[in-house]
Design an enzyme around this catalytic site. Structure first.
Site, short mmCIF file in Angstrom:
data_model
loop_
_atom_site.label_atom_id
_atom_site.label_comp_id
_atom_site.label_asym_id
_atom_site.label_seq_id
_atom_site.Cartn_x
_atom_site.Cartn_y
_atom_site.Cartn_z
N LYS A 193 0.82 -1.22 0.00
CA LYS A 193 0.00 0.00 0.00
C LYS A 193 0.85 1.26 0.00
CE LYS A 193 -3.96 -1.98 2.26
NZ LYS A 193 -4.92 -1.73 3.33
N LYS A 253 -1.39 1.65 9.76
CA LYS A 253 -1.84 0.64 8.80
C LYS A 253 -0.68 -0.19 8.27
CE LYS A 253 -5.25 1.88 5.94
NZ LYS A 253 -6.03 2.67 4.92
N TYR A 264 -7.02 9.46 10.72
CA TYR A 264 -8.22 8.64 10.88
C TYR A 264 -9.42 9.54 10.64
CZ TYR A 264 -11.67 5.47 12.89
OH TYR A 264 -12.75 4.66 13.10
N GLU A 309 -9.84 2.37 -4.35
CA GLU A 309 -10.68 2.64 -3.19
C GLU A 309 -10.36 4.02 -2.61
OE1 GLU A 309 -11.68 -1.85 -1.69
OE2 GLU A 309 -10.26 -0.72 -0.47
N ARG A 360 -7.77 -6.83 -9.10
CA ARG A 360 -8.54 -8.06 -9.38
C ARG A 360 -10.02 -7.71 -9.45
NH1 ARG A 360 -11.00 -8.10 -4.52
NH2 ARG A 360 -9.76 -7.47 -2.74
N VAL A 406 -15.52 -8.70 -4.97
CA VAL A 406 -16.74 -9.41 -4.56
C VAL A 406 -17.96 -8.65 -5.07
CG1 VAL A 406 -18.13 -10.12 -2.58
CG2 VAL A 406 -15.64 -10.34 -2.49
P1 ADP Z 1 -7.87 -3.47 3.79
O1 ADP Z 1 -6.98 -3.63 2.62
O2 ADP Z 1 -7.42 -4.21 5.00
O3 ADP Z 1 -9.32 -3.70 3.45
P2 ADP Z 1 -8.23 -0.56 3.51
O4 ADP Z 1 -7.11 0.39 3.48
O5 ADP Z 1 -8.91 -0.88 2.22
O6 ADP Z 1 -7.75 -1.92 4.23
O7 ADP Z 1 -9.33 -0.05 4.53
C1 ADP Z 1 -10.45 -0.83 4.88
C2 ADP Z 1 -11.48 0.03 5.55
O8 ADP Z 1 -10.94 0.61 6.75
C3 ADP Z 1 -11.95 1.23 4.72
O9 ADP Z 1 -12.97 0.89 3.84
C4 ADP Z 1 -12.43 2.15 5.83
O10 ADP Z 1 -13.69 1.73 6.29
C5 ADP Z 1 -11.41 1.91 6.92
N1 ADP Z 1 -10.30 2.90 6.82
C6 ADP Z 1 -9.15 2.74 6.13
N2 ADP Z 1 -8.37 3.84 6.21
C7 ADP Z 1 -9.04 4.73 6.99
C8 ADP Z 1 -8.79 6.07 7.46
N3 ADP Z 1 -7.66 6.71 7.15
N4 ADP Z 1 -9.73 6.67 8.25
C9 ADP Z 1 -10.87 6.02 8.58
N5 ADP Z 1 -11.17 4.77 8.17
C10 ADP Z 1 -10.28 4.12 7.38
#
Ligand code: ADP
Length: 449
Positions: A119, A161, A205, A278, A294, A297
């Site tokens: 990422k 993250k 966040y 996303e 990819r 779902v």
């Molecule tokens: P993964 O690859 O584990 O699914 P993502 O980065 O796609 O992780 O994030 C998954 C979900 O987590 C997002 O759809 C959102 O709901 C939450 N999320 C991710 N980053 C943030 C952020 N900076 N602030 C608030 N929520 C977040």
């Protein structure tokens, strides 16, 4: 259709293996199913032209066993492999292996899979191509002190993250400086355990964003289009439960503007095949969080509003065909909603594998059920708990909700508990009906608050 593949091996199970088979069959392409010993009676095996057992029940010994799957492809004379989602779909080494053996991997190039799989490199690449990001650290954080410094600059709350993250794992919030050390330690430990890689980064966040993603498709001749957005804000533990296309809060102008930014970025990158970017959306701003290289779902909601078969497009593109249409040919009609139905207790969310004694899927105008369930099927305990997707399509969002309500009432899965009752509660909720929800809404709804 000259030049298309003759036979495709589908390196997956469950509803998505069926989904890919259906596209192949309509295109006149033969299919090879692979299965673990636990899945010998599975629907994806029964409906395939050929099948090969690739190992014992545990996914690491079967559906993640790259050598075994590649051998199955070679032995059956398949000329391409479709990975579906999950399992090996975002494994660049597997894609490399497939190509090294002269077969086609139906997806992007291994290098793009690798770039987006981390990422941090994904965010760096997207930022350099003009895509806006969530504010955060400039790449990997190497120490707690560095994390503290970034958090002071962007302001709490912050999210630590995992660079290798997926499935919502390796993600921890620190609401104040006093929580940072704990979040730092637990995010890294979880990332190490889940992905064998404890590299982490930081993002602001966001307190009330929506999760909005854009479906793209690119051919190997430099043509890139988008199929609009999906709103996947209804999540529990960062996992999607219900998705909509389009988003109840995005205008056509916003869709077009985001689409232009994203397709231009992917064109510059030389990206190929299907992909999803996303974003978090808050206060009118989109901020990129990750790209999935990819099929997703939730791709059916896009298929319904755009009248497109995304798997067919993936297969055509992988065989070298050009898209054959441009952005202005893509029309968005009506509204679609998908419910993910999991074999889980709707109160505790504990998995409920076991015998499905009776099964009746809803039907009628604008209703689609993607599922590998049948009466007499035993849901094995070894894999993801999603057992069905119910997708509805109607001219407006309110009509889609009405259609969803009646389809959920018709749906019968007997013998095991599922999340159907939870979806029935969601559709009745005035806040869901209003379309005014954020990524945090469902968590509170489930908790009863
Ligand atoms: P993964 O690859 O584990 O699914 P993502 O980065 O796609 O992780 O994030 C998954 C979900 O987590 C997002 O759809 C959102 O709901 C939450 N999320 C991710 N980053 C943030 C952020 N900076 N602030 C608030 N929520 C977040």
């Amino acid at each position: 259709m000259a030049g298309l593949f003759q036979k495709i091996l589908i390196a997956n199970r469950g509803e998505i293996a069926l989904r890919v088979q259906r596209a192949c069959r309509e295109m006149g392409i033969r299919t090879v199913a692979v299965h673990s010993t636990a899945d010998a009676q599975a629907m994806h095996v029964r409906l395939a032209d050929e099948s090969v057992c690739i190992g014992p029940p545990q996914a690491r010994d079967s559906y993640l066993n790259a050598a075994s799957i590649l051998t199955a492809a070679i032995v059956t004379g398949a000329d391409a492999i479709h990975p579906g989602y999950g399992f090996l779909s975002e494994n660049a080494e597997f894609a490399d292996m497939v190509e090294a053996h002269g077969l086609t991997f139906i997806g992007p190039s291994p290098d793009h899979i690798r770039m987006m799989g981390d990422k941090i490199t994904a965010k760096t690449a997207m930022a350099s191509l003009g895509v806006p990001l969530v504010p955060g650290s400039d790449g990997e954080l190497h120490s707690l002190d560095a994390a503290r410094a970034v958090a002071e600059t962007i302001g709490y709350p912050v999210l630590i993250k995992a660079a290798a993250g997926g499935g919502g794992r390796g993600m921890k919030v620190a609401r104040a400086a006093s929580e940072l050390e704990e979040a730092w330690g637990s995010a890294r430990a979880e990332a190490r355990a889940a992905f064998g890689n404890d590299a982490v980064y930081m993002e602001k966040y966001l307190d009330r964003p929506r999760h909005i993603e854009l479906q793209v498709m690119a051919d190997s001749h430099g043509n890139v289009v988008h199929f609009g957005e999906r709103d996947c804000s209804l999540q529990r533990r960062h996992q999607k439960l219900l998705e909509e296309a389009g988003s109840p809060v995005i205008s056509e102008a916003q869709r077009a503007a985001l689409g232009a930014t994203v397709t231009s970025a992917l064109q510059q990158l030389g990206y190929r095949n299907a992909g999803t970017l996303e974003f978090l959306y808050q206060d009118g701003q989109f901020a990129f969080i990750e790209m999935n290289t990819r099929l997703q779902v939730e791709h059916p909601v896009t298929e319904m509003v755009c009248s497109v078969d995304l798997v067919r497009e993936q297969i055509r593109i992988a065989s070298g065909e050009p898209l054959g249409y441009t952005q202005s040919d893509i029309r968005f009609t009506g509204h679609a909603i998908e419910c993910r139905i999991n074999a889980e207790d709707p109160e505790t969310f504990l998995p409920t594998p076991g015998l499905v004694s009776a099964f009746h899927a809803p039907g009628g105008l604008g209703v689609r059920v993607d599922s590998a369930l049948y009466a007499g099927y035993k849901v094995p305990p070894f894999y993801d708990s999603m057992v069905a997707k119910l997708i509805v399509h109607a001219p407006t969002r309110m009509e889609a909700i009405a259609r969803l309500r009646r389809s959920l009432a018709e749906f019968a899965i007997v013998g095991i508990k599922t999340t159907l009752p939870l979806h029935q509660r969601i559709v009745e909720d005035p806040q869901f009906q209003s379309g005014e929800y954020t990524i945090h809404w469902l968590e509170r709804f489930v908790a009863g608050g």
